[in-house]
Design a protein around this motif. Structure first.
Motif, PDB file in Angstrom:
ATOM      1  N   PRO A 215     -51.200 -35.577  40.203  1.00  0.00           N
ATOM      2  CA  PRO A 215     -49.848 -35.180  39.778  1.00  0.00           C
ATOM      3  C   PRO A 215     -49.183 -36.154  38.815  1.00  0.00           C
ATOM      4  N   GLY A 216     -49.642 -37.377  38.767  1.00  0.00           N
ATOM      5  CA  GLY A 216     -49.034 -38.364  37.871  1.00  0.00           C
ATOM      6  C   GLY A 216     -49.781 -38.559  36.578  1.00  0.00           C
ATOM      7  N   SER A 217     -50.728 -37.679  36.265  1.00  0.00           N
ATOM      8  CA  SER A 217     -51.533 -37.819  35.051  1.00  0.00           C
ATOM      9  C   SER A 217     -50.845 -37.145  33.868  1.00  0.00           C
ATOM     10  N   ALA A 218     -50.435 -37.949  32.915  1.00  0.00           N
ATOM     11  CA  ALA A 218     -49.816 -37.384  31.707  1.00  0.00           C
ATOM     12  C   ALA A 218     -50.806 -36.502  30.953  1.00  0.00           C
ATOM     13  N   LEU A 219     -52.082 -36.865  30.977  1.00  0.00           N
ATOM     14  CA  LEU A 219     -53.100 -36.115  30.260  1.00  0.00           C
ATOM     15  C   LEU A 219     -53.241 -34.700  30.805  1.00  0.00           C
ATOM     16  N   VAL A 220     -53.173 -34.572  32.125  1.00  0.00           N
ATOM     17  CA  VAL A 220     -53.263 -33.246  32.735  1.00  0.00           C
ATOM     18  C   VAL A 220     -52.088 -32.376  32.291  1.00  0.00           C
ATOM     19  N   TRP A 221     -50.862 -32.934  32.360  1.00  0.00           N
ATOM     20  CA  TRP A 221     -49.674 -32.151  31.993  1.00  0.00           C
ATOM     21  C   TRP A 221     -49.677 -31.812  30.504  1.00  0.00           C
ATOM     22  N   LEU A 222     -50.181 -32.720  29.674  1.00  0.00           N
ATOM     23  CA  LEU A 222     -50.283 -32.439  28.247  1.00  0.00           C
ATOM     24  C   LEU A 222     -51.180 -31.232  28.003  1.00  0.00           C
ATOM     25  N   ASN A 223     -52.348 -31.224  28.608  1.00  0.00           N
ATOM     26  CA  ASN A 223     -53.292 -30.140  28.369  1.00  0.00           C
ATOM     27  C   ASN A 223     -52.866 -28.840  29.029  1.00  0.00           C
ATOM     28  N   LEU A 224     -52.183 -28.927  30.157  1.00  0.00           N
ATOM     29  CA  LEU A 224     -51.625 -27.714  30.753  1.00  0.00           C
ATOM     30  C   LEU A 224     -50.557 -27.123  29.818  1.00  0.00           C
ATOM     31  N   GLY A 225     -49.755 -28.001  29.221  1.00  0.00           N
ATOM     32  CA  GLY A 225     -48.784 -27.531  28.238  1.00  0.00           C
ATOM     33  C   GLY A 225     -49.462 -26.834  27.070  1.00  0.00           C
ATOM     34  N   ASN A 226     -50.591 -27.387  26.610  1.00  0.00           N
ATOM     35  CA  ASN A 226     -51.323 -26.760  25.509  1.00  0.00           C
ATOM     36  C   ASN A 226     -51.832 -25.370  25.895  1.00  0.00           C
ATOM     37  N   ALA A 227     -52.353 -25.242  27.112  1.00  0.00           N
ATOM     38  CA  ALA A 227     -52.870 -23.945  27.564  1.00  0.00           C
ATOM     39  C   ALA A 227     -51.750 -22.907  27.657  1.00  0.00           C
ATOM     40  N   LEU A 228     -50.584 -23.343  28.137  1.00  0.00           N
ATOM     41  CA  LEU A 228     -49.448 -22.425  28.236  1.00  0.00           C
ATOM     42  C   LEU A 228     -48.899 -22.076  26.859  1.00  0.00           C
ATOM     43  N   ARG A 229     -48.843 -23.062  25.979  1.00  0.00           N
ATOM     44  CA  ARG A 229     -48.406 -22.806  24.597  1.00  0.00           C
ATOM     45  C   ARG A 229     -49.289 -21.768  23.934  1.00  0.00           C
ATOM     46  N   ASP A 230     -50.597 -21.903  24.103  1.00  0.00           N
ATOM     47  CA  ASP A 230     -51.526 -20.999  23.448  1.00  0.00           C
ATOM     48  C   ASP A 230     -51.517 -19.612  24.066  1.00  0.00           C
ATOM     49  N   GLN A 231     -50.916 -19.485  25.245  1.00  0.00           N
ATOM     50  CA  GLN A 231     -50.733 -18.172  25.869  1.00  0.00           C
ATOM     51  C   GLN A 231     -49.339 -17.609  25.580  1.00  0.00           C
ATOM     52  N   LYS A 232     -48.640 -18.214  24.619  1.00  0.00           N
ATOM     53  CA  LYS A 232     -47.308 -17.762  24.201  1.00  0.00           C
ATOM     54  C   LYS A 232     -46.297 -17.827  25.346  1.00  0.00           C
ATOM     55  N   ARG A 233     -46.342 -18.931  26.084  1.00  0.00           N
ATOM     56  CA  ARG A 233     -45.376 -19.169  27.167  1.00  0.00           C
ATOM     57  C   ARG A 233     -44.661 -20.483  26.866  1.00  0.00           C
ATOM     58  N   PRO A 234     -43.790 -20.452  25.852  1.00  0.00           N
ATOM     59  CA  PRO A 234     -43.240 -21.707  25.319  1.00  0.00           C
ATOM     60  C   PRO A 234     -42.381 -22.487  26.299  1.00  0.00           C
ATOM     61  N   GLU A 235     -41.539 -21.822  27.064  1.00  0.00           N
ATOM     62  CA  GLU A 235     -40.640 -22.570  27.948  1.00  0.00           C
ATOM     63  C   GLU A 235     -41.425 -23.318  29.021  1.00  0.00           C
ATOM     64  N   GLU A 236     -42.482 -22.684  29.544  1.00  0.00           N
ATOM     65  CA  GLU A 236     -43.318 -23.365  30.541  1.00  0.00           C
ATOM     66  C   GLU A 236     -44.051 -24.547  29.904  1.00  0.00           C
ATOM     67  N   SER A 237     -44.511 -24.363  28.675  1.00  0.00           N
ATOM     68  CA  SER A 237     -45.220 -25.466  28.001  1.00  0.00           C
ATOM     69  C   SER A 237     -44.277 -26.631  27.751  1.00  0.00           C
ATOM     70  N   LEU A 238     -43.018 -26.339  27.408  1.00  0.00           N
ATOM     71  CA  LEU A 238     -42.047 -27.416  27.188  1.00  0.00           C
ATOM     72  C   LEU A 238     -41.870 -28.256  28.445  1.00  0.00           C
ATOM     73  N   ALA A 239     -41.818 -27.595  29.596  1.00  0.00           N
ATOM     74  CA  ALA A 239     -41.656 -28.327  30.851  1.00  0.00           C
ATOM     75  C   ALA A 239     -42.847 -29.251  31.099  1.00  0.00           C
ATOM     76  N   CYS A 240     -44.046 -28.769  30.764  1.00  0.00           N
ATOM     77  CA  CYS A 240     -45.243 -29.595  30.961  1.00  0.00           C
ATOM     78  C   CYS A 240     -45.250 -30.792  30.013  1.00  0.00           C
ATOM     79  N   TYR A 241     -44.909 -30.576  28.746  1.00  0.00           N
ATOM     80  CA  TYR A 241     -44.871 -31.690  27.800  1.00  0.00           C
ATOM     81  C   TYR A 241     -43.837 -32.723  28.228  1.00  0.00           C
ATOM     82  N   THR A 242     -42.715 -32.252  28.741  1.00  0.00           N
ATOM     83  CA  THR A 242     -41.668 -33.174  29.200  1.00  0.00           C
ATOM     84  C   THR A 242     -42.174 -34.016  30.368  1.00  0.00           C
TER      85      THR A 242
END
Length: 635
Positions: free
Chosen positions: A108-135
């Protein structure tokens, strides 16, 4: 060492890793594959092999190698994330998301995991969820420059420009060498109209990465938006030399040639761009306006079918089956014309309606609510409906801007070609259908002001001062920060207040601000420089009946191209038009006049971005016209 022991796994690993770090994945791969056979239980060896596969876009092999590395070292989150990223790169975004969510629970504390989860959500056109992951990723590792950049790119796509700029700058602050963030910063600065700042960023980019195609391309865009077309051309030429087979880069270079009026070079470039990417729409859009701006109307109208407004209309109204041709027999037919673009475009293209009525056709038009009352009085339209009303049945429902093409292709061809325009062409250009013919240009639609509006505006003018009355507009179109998908940049026009007001100092007359939605303090600033009051008539932009009457009454109108210019022409009057570079096609590529607006005087920004010569000529022409008018009145 490999000469003495060519299969030494540790040496192979070190050499392969060094090559991989130098960006030479192809050369690294063989060494790492051989090393992995000898060090199959070394997670770092298998992990680097996975990285080499990934760099070479061999994602299925990268996925398997990352999974093997993660089995050897299950606590290394990088291997797990690499496997999930390889899954995503194979297009399996939902599977990648599921893998990354499990990793988020486990690490849960891995920035790398949240970064890549944000990328997967971004590429699925789910911008608000991806923003939360990048944050979250930034919260765990504030120096993760990619997370700041990707956060910015999503905010940018959501038109949250200020926040996007902050994110890009944070990315650069954490890693000054991160080129992608610098590209994105230049892009957002261009999108909000801060072109000089974008230019500075781009100059630094070019210095940092002189072989970067994108750096030169963004630099060219920043200069184009300042009207500095000759400098922009150099940037796009350099980009084309660096990427001679990149369709978009060649298209940009062709567009830059078109902007400076080089028709032959532009056509050759567009043909090359289409040869590299035959399905691309944007070169055809640029072809249309380039051809039209040089008077090549028949071919220009044909390519005009690719305009963004046509595509948007078709996507938004699939219930209407549009035609681009007219009934063979016009007499007795019913043609339905539909609006698609701005108010000025409506007035401009309705000049062609008289050719239908003259041929005996019945013409119905679906108008914007703002123009409908005025257009209802037009002699060339049999019926004018509001866009909120249902469309009547007709043999040929057609977008208004397709009418010129339909008329030019009609068997009776009411637009008879009169001016052959022969061009020397190469083989690439001949595929575009050269040579061209320039048909007749119909005069403007005629619109008559209401008597009561003429009386009201005469009274208002008298209360403002004595004639001659001079209307002014210095900006038109959608400001950069407010533009959205499909907007054309050259639909935003502006000449700065300071040089325009200074040029009008000493010109005799009562000046009227006809600027739509003037910025805070702009009228006051104009008045200070002008040395007298600029009377605020801007409210008339929301009352087109009274605006039409005013434009029919005033002696002179000076402004950038806007709805009022078209109303002025429809009222049978002329104007002095300030033409930013590059020009809209109906003002033509070059020259001091346009066949679409006979009697109008054009004052063009120089190809170097300078307005000095144009404004000096404007002042001289205005003084001469006003002196002549006053002399005539005194006789």
């Amino acid at each position: 060492m490999l000469e003495r022991a060519p299969n030494h796994p540790q040496t192979l690993y070190l050499l392969g890793t060094a090559l991989l770090q130098l960006g030479q994945a192809e050369q690294a791969l063989g060494h790492l594959e051989r090393a992995a056979r000898g060090l199959r239980n070394e997670s770092r060896v298998v992990g680097n092999l996975a990285q080499a596969y990934f760099a070479l876009s061999r994602y299925a092999e990268a996925q398997e190698a990352f999974r093997k590395a993660s089995r050897i070292d299950p606590r290394n989150v990088n291997f797990h994330v690499g496997a999930a990223s390889a899954v995503a790169m194979q297009g399996n975004l939902a599977e990648a998301e599921a893998l990354l969510r499990r990793l988020a629970d486990r690490f849960p504390g891995s920035a790398l995991v949240w970064l890549n989860l944000g990328n997967a959500l971004r590429d699925q056109k789910r911008p608000e969820e991806s923003l939360a992951c990048y944050t979250k990723a930034i919260g765990f590792d504030p120096r993760l420059s990619e997370a700041h950049n990707n956060l910015g790119s999503v905010l940018h796509a959501l038109y949250r420009f200020d926040a996007a700029e902050q994110a890009y700058r944070a990315s650069i602050a954490t890693d000054p060498d991160y080129i992608a963030a610098r590209y994105n910063l230049a892009s957002v600065l261009i999108d909000v109209g801060r072109f000089r700042e974008a230019e500075i960023v781009c100059r630094d980019l070019v210095a940092q990465a002189p072989a970067s195609v994108m750096a030169h391309t963004f630099h060219g865009a920043a200069l184009t938006h300042q009207g500095r077309l000759l400098e922009a051309l150099k940037c796009h030429r350099t980009a084309a030399e660096l990427a001679p087979q990149d369709a978009k880069v060649i298209e940009n270079y062709a567009g830059a040639l078109a902007d400076i009026g080089d028709l032959s070079g532009a056509l050759s470039g567009f043909a090359r761009a289409l040869a590299f990417d035959p399905a691309s729409v944007s070169p055809r859009q640029l072809l249309a306006t380039t051809l039209l701006s040089h008077g090549c109307l028949v071919e220009g109208w044909a390519y005009y079918a690719h305009r963004s407004a046509f595509i948007r209309f078709c996507n938004g109204r699939p219930d209407i089956r549009l035609s681009r041709t007219l009934p063979p027999e016009l007499r007795g037919s019913h043609v339905l014309l539909l609006r698609e673009q701005g108010l000025g475009d409506e007035i401009f293209f309705l000049r062609y309606a008289r050719l239908l009525t003259a041929a005996g056709a019945r013409v119905s038009y679906i108008a914007s609510a703002k123009l409908r009352p005025i257009l209802a009085r037009a002699a060339d339209l049999d019926e004018v409906r509001d866009e909120t009303e249902p469309e009547p049945q007709a043999e040929a429902p057609m977008l208004l801007a397709d009418l010129p093409h339909a008329l030019s292709q009609h068997p009776t061809n009411p637009l008879r070609p009169v001016l052959p325009m022969e061009h020397e062409i190469n083989s690439a250009e001949s595929s575009l259908g050269m040579p061209f013919l320039c048909p007749l240009v119909p005069p403007s639609l005629e619109l008559s002001p209401l008597t009561e509006c003429l009386a009201a505006m005469s009274q208002r003018l008298a209360s403002a001062g004595s004639p001659p009355y001079i209307g002014l507009t210095w900006q038109a179109g959608i400001a950069p920060a407010a533009q959205r998908d499909g907007a054309a940049w050259n639909l935003y026009k502006r000449t700065e207040i300071e040089p325009l007001a200074a040029a009008l100092q000493g010109v005799h007359g009562t000046f009227l601000a006809l600027q739509r939605n003037p910025g805070a303090g702009e009228i006051e600033a104009f008045s200070r420089i002008l040395g007298r009051r600029l009377h605020d008539f801007s409210d008339l932009n929301e009352d087109l009946e009274n605006m039409l009457a005013l434009l029919a009454l005033i002696d002179e109108y000076v402004g950038v191209s806007n709805t009022n210019i078209h109303l002025r022409a429809a009222a049978g009057r002329t104007a002095r038009v300030l033409i930013p570079a590059p020009a809209e096609w109906w003002w033509m590529a070059t020259g001091a006049s346009s066949p679409w607006f006979p009697g109008f005087s054009l004052y063009r920004q120089g190809l170097d971005g300078d307005w000095g010569a144009a404004l000096a000529r404007l002042r001289e022409d205005l003084n001469c016209a006003i002196e002549a008018k006053l002399s005539a009145a005194a006789r």
